[in-house]
Design a protein around this motif. Structure first.
Motif: not given
Length: 260
Positions: A84, A89, A106, A215-219, A222
């Motif tokens: 957090k 990462q 995530a 993290p919730k918005d990790s690139e 996917e």
């Protein structure tokens, strides 16, 4: 004039080659938190090297995504807070996917399916499930979920040991009727201890799934999921699993059952 042109071409080629070399070396580095205290998933081989099932699996995922992995040794109870803060990462450290954790991070699709299992001697026809452990002598490892569950079994005599290996040896020698423990750790202990003559009952008493936490918005979520899917389909995952656990892996769903 020709000599000036020659020098220019040489310099241009040198700069171009240097730029190409720099691009090759500049792979994306994924900083991943791990607590190397959970063999065979992650363990410290020496001061500079961590080994284990998770370590090898993540390396394959990174290679296929053209990334490098930088492992950061972090105590398990500090992993999510470190993520957090942005100091790492991702987390890959035998972390169970739970609804509470999923509100904070995530999770990737499950990369490991585990749970409590009963181990018996080969040829034992009497013990087929939990109901058959009533009034039996059961061995467990101190402080584990298996130890807690064994205490709930009516009439069972529970023998507690400091390691699962000792419990399995007691089973092999006929001193107890069954061992109750995490299936993955049991399979690994049987493999490295060459404990033939023992059988893990297929039906698990609990269902647990491990995932890579990001993290919730990790690139990276996917692409990691895509590679995991590929490794499951082409049997790379199965081959790696067999190397560490000498067994066929359990089914891996795209979403952990407790999150559906």
């Amino acid at each position: 004039m020709h000599s000036i042109l020659f020098i220019f071409c040489v310099c241009f080629l040198a700069i171009s080659c240097s730029a190409i070399s720099d691009n090759i070396d500049k792979k994306v580095v994924l900083s991943i938190g791990v607590d190397p205290a959970f063999p065979p998933f992650a363990m410290q081989e020496n001061e500079n090297r961590v080994i284990g099932f998770e370590i090898e699996l993540m390396q394959v995922i990174a290679d296929k995504n053209d990334m490098k992995v930088e492992w950061k040794n972090i105590p398990f109870n500090q992993l999510i807070s470190t993520l957090k803060k942005g100091q790492i990462q991702a987390i890959m450290s035998s972390m169970k996917i739970t609804p509470n954790r999923s509100e904070i991070v995530a999770f990737s699709r499950p990369y490991f399916h585990s749970g409590l299992a009963i181990t018996i001697r080969d040829g034992d026809k009497k013990i087929k499930g939990l109901q058959d452990l009533k009034n039996k002598t059961i061995a467990v490892q101190i402080g584990t979920e298996g130890a807690r569950e064994a205490e709930k079994i009516l009439g069972a005599k529970v023998s507690k040991f400091s390691s699962i290996a000792i419990a399995l040896y007691q089973l092999k020698n006929g001193n107890i009727d069954a061992v109750l423990n995490d299936v993955a750790l049991t399979l690994h202990a049987i493999k490295i201890g060459n404990l033939d003559g023992l059988k893990v009952i297929d039906e698990l008493l609990t269902q647990e799934y491990y995932g890579i936490a990001l993290p919730k918005d990790s690139e990276y979520l996917e692409p990691i999921n895509d590679i995991l899917e590929e490794l499951i389909i082409d049997q790379t995952y199965e081959n790696l699993y067999r190397q560490w656990f000498n067994s066929e892996p359990l089914t891996l769903p795209k979403i952990a059952a407790n999150l559906e």
